[in-house]
Design a protein around this motif. Structure first.
Motif, PDB file in Angstrom:
ATOM      1  N   ALA A 171       8.650  -3.294   2.058  1.00  0.00           N
ATOM      2  CA  ALA A 171       7.381  -3.801   2.551  1.00  0.00           C
ATOM      3  C   ALA A 171       6.261  -3.330   1.642  1.00  0.00           C
ATOM      4  O   ALA A 171       6.207  -2.165   1.254  1.00  0.00           O
ATOM      5  CB  ALA A 171       7.144  -3.311   3.983  1.00  0.00           C
ATOM      6  N   LYS A 172       5.372  -4.235   1.310  1.00  0.00           N
ATOM      7  CA  LYS A 172       4.269  -3.916   0.426  1.00  0.00           C
ATOM      8  C   LYS A 172       2.979  -4.398   1.059  1.00  0.00           C
ATOM      9  O   LYS A 172       2.892  -5.532   1.522  1.00  0.00           O
ATOM     10  CB  LYS A 172       4.472  -4.582  -0.942  1.00  0.00           C
ATOM     11  CG  LYS A 172       3.348  -4.360  -1.935  1.00  0.00           C
ATOM     12  CD  LYS A 172       3.657  -5.056  -3.244  1.00  0.00           C
ATOM     13  CE  LYS A 172       2.529  -4.919  -4.244  1.00  0.00           C
ATOM     14  NZ  LYS A 172       2.841  -5.631  -5.514  1.00  0.00           N
ATOM     15  N   GLY A 173       1.978  -3.528   1.108  1.00  0.00           N
ATOM     16  CA  GLY A 173       0.706  -3.914   1.702  1.00  0.00           C
ATOM     17  C   GLY A 173      -0.441  -3.096   1.153  1.00  0.00           C
ATOM     18  O   GLY A 173      -0.245  -2.009   0.607  1.00  0.00           O
ATOM     19  N   ALA A 174      -1.632  -3.633   1.298  1.00  0.00           N
ATOM     20  CA  ALA A 174      -2.833  -2.985   0.761  1.00  0.00           C
ATOM     21  C   ALA A 174      -3.205  -1.772   1.603  1.00  0.00           C
ATOM     22  O   ALA A 174      -2.992  -1.740   2.819  1.00  0.00           O
ATOM     23  CB  ALA A 174      -3.985  -3.974   0.724  1.00  0.00           C
ATOM     24  N   ILE A 175      -3.735  -0.757   0.955  1.00  0.00           N
ATOM     25  CA  ILE A 175      -4.345   0.363   1.645  1.00  0.00           C
ATOM     26  C   ILE A 175      -5.769   0.511   1.128  1.00  0.00           C
ATOM     27  O   ILE A 175      -6.076   0.147  -0.011  1.00  0.00           O
ATOM     28  CB  ILE A 175      -3.565   1.684   1.454  1.00  0.00           C
ATOM     29  CG1 ILE A 175      -3.445   2.044  -0.027  1.00  0.00           C
ATOM     30  CG2 ILE A 175      -2.195   1.597   2.085  1.00  0.00           C
ATOM     31  CD1 ILE A 175      -2.776   3.379  -0.244  1.00  0.00           C
ATOM     32  N   TYR A 188      -2.211  -0.106  -3.183  1.00  0.00           N
ATOM     33  CA  TYR A 188      -1.234  -0.657  -2.273  1.00  0.00           C
ATOM     34  C   TYR A 188      -0.110   0.341  -2.073  1.00  0.00           C
ATOM     35  O   TYR A 188       0.100   1.235  -2.896  1.00  0.00           O
ATOM     36  CB  TYR A 188      -0.704  -2.019  -2.732  1.00  0.00           C
ATOM     37  CG  TYR A 188       0.142  -2.000  -3.986  1.00  0.00           C
ATOM     38  CD1 TYR A 188       1.518  -1.758  -3.932  1.00  0.00           C
ATOM     39  CD2 TYR A 188      -0.421  -2.260  -5.227  1.00  0.00           C
ATOM     40  CE1 TYR A 188       2.292  -1.755  -5.067  1.00  0.00           C
ATOM     41  CE2 TYR A 188       0.349  -2.267  -6.377  1.00  0.00           C
ATOM     42  CZ  TYR A 188       1.709  -2.021  -6.291  1.00  0.00           C
ATOM     43  OH  TYR A 188       2.478  -2.012  -7.419  1.00  0.00           O
ATOM     44  N   MET A 189       0.593   0.182  -0.948  1.00  0.00           N
ATOM     45  CA  MET A 189       1.692   1.065  -0.605  1.00  0.00           C
ATOM     46  C   MET A 189       2.955   0.238  -0.415  1.00  0.00           C
ATOM     47  O   MET A 189       2.963  -0.714   0.369  1.00  0.00           O
ATOM     48  CB  MET A 189       1.392   1.851   0.673  1.00  0.00           C
ATOM     49  CG  MET A 189       2.535   2.767   1.111  1.00  0.00           C
ATOM     50  SD  MET A 189       2.101   3.871   2.496  1.00  0.00           S
ATOM     51  CE  MET A 189       1.840   2.675   3.824  1.00  0.00           C
ATOM     52  N   SER A 190       4.000   0.588  -1.148  1.00  0.00           N
ATOM     53  CA  SER A 190       5.312  -0.028  -0.961  1.00  0.00           C
ATOM     54  C   SER A 190       6.188   0.943  -0.178  1.00  0.00           C
ATOM     55  O   SER A 190       6.224   2.131  -0.482  1.00  0.00           O
ATOM     56  CB  SER A 190       5.962  -0.347  -2.309  1.00  0.00           C
ATOM     57  OG  SER A 190       5.282  -1.412  -2.951  1.00  0.00           O
ATOM     58  N   VAL A 191       6.874   0.436   0.827  1.00  0.00           N
ATOM     59  CA  VAL A 191       7.711   1.255   1.693  1.00  0.00           C
ATOM     60  C   VAL A 191       9.141   0.734   1.632  1.00  0.00           C
ATOM     61  O   VAL A 191       9.385  -0.467   1.766  1.00  0.00           O
ATOM     62  CB  VAL A 191       7.205   1.217   3.157  1.00  0.00           C
ATOM     63  CG1 VAL A 191       8.106   2.061   4.056  1.00  0.00           C
ATOM     64  CG2 VAL A 191       5.773   1.690   3.232  1.00  0.00           C
TER      65      VAL A 191
END
Length: 228
Positions: A48-52, A210-213
């Protein structure tokens, strides 16, 4: 220290009531060493990748969702702790814009401890450099960008002594297990479902990142730019 006030005792009673309402359908998460219920779907998680957002104090703030249906929360990404916590709607001292309403989630479940007086909710108190929180160990669905973790451990906070005017509602700890007070950290849950237990925090210029989990760190960065 945060005391066990009448409000906290009332919160514990409500958690007991919540357990009584759902124990026949879902079973009880019995607290023998904070035993964690298995992920229901059991499939390998996708990355999962999303902006922080980077705050004015250089804090990293991510948006997650908790519960069913999902309730959106803003959380401070903290590498110095490993617990995830969100404020309860009953927390009068939290001073947040958003609160988690456990009674509105069909998948919410408190952890319970066997005592001479029967099952009781498990209280958790955590101290930070800027304050402390008191709540209860629970579990529910947690969504981080496109990744959903069922039965994820976290703390629902009922009382807090934290700085005012915060830009976040709770804390998302990504540190090691030995720092945890409220059950299984997110990275361990990722590992258990066959995903990479990795969080990649990547700046993208300006004030964003961004943070990739759950993805290999090399895959989250431009090829040849990652240095260990």
């Amino acid at each position: 220290m945060v005391a066990m006030t009448a409000a906290l005792r009332a919160a514990a009673s409500l958690l007991l009531a919540a357990t009584a309402n759902c124990e026949q359908a879902q079973g009880i998460a019995s607290l023998r060493g904070l035993q964690h219920l298995p992920t229901l779907k059991g499939s390998k998680a996708e990355a999962a990748k999303g902006a922080i957002r980077i705050s004015k104090t250089n804090s990293m703030i991510a948006t997650i969702s908790v519960g069913t249906p999902a309730q959106e929360m803003r959380v401070l990404v903290d590498s110095g702790s490993s617990d995830l916590w969100v404020p309860s709607k009953r927390c009068r001292s939290c001073e947040n814009e958003r609160y988690f309403r456990a009674d509105q989630s069909s998948t919410f479940m408190p952890y319970m401890r066997e005592t001479p007086n029967g099952l009781r909710p498990v209280g958790v108190q955590i101290g930070y450099g800027s304050g402390q929180i008191f709540g209860f160990a629970v579990q529910d669905c947690v969504q981080i960008n496109s990744l959903t973790l069922e039965n994820q451990s976290f703390i629902i906070v009922e009382d807090a002594a934290l700085p005012p005017h915060r830009e976040w509602d709770g804390i998302f700890g990504i540190g090691w297990k030995h720092l945890s007070s409220g059950g299984k950290p997110v990275y361990q849950h990722l590992r258990d479902i066959g995903s990479h237990p990795i969080f990649a925090l990547v700046p993208k210029g300006g004030e964003g990142a961004y943070m990739s989990v759950g993805v290999d760190a090399d895959a989250a960065c431009k090829p040849g730019t990652l240095v260990w």
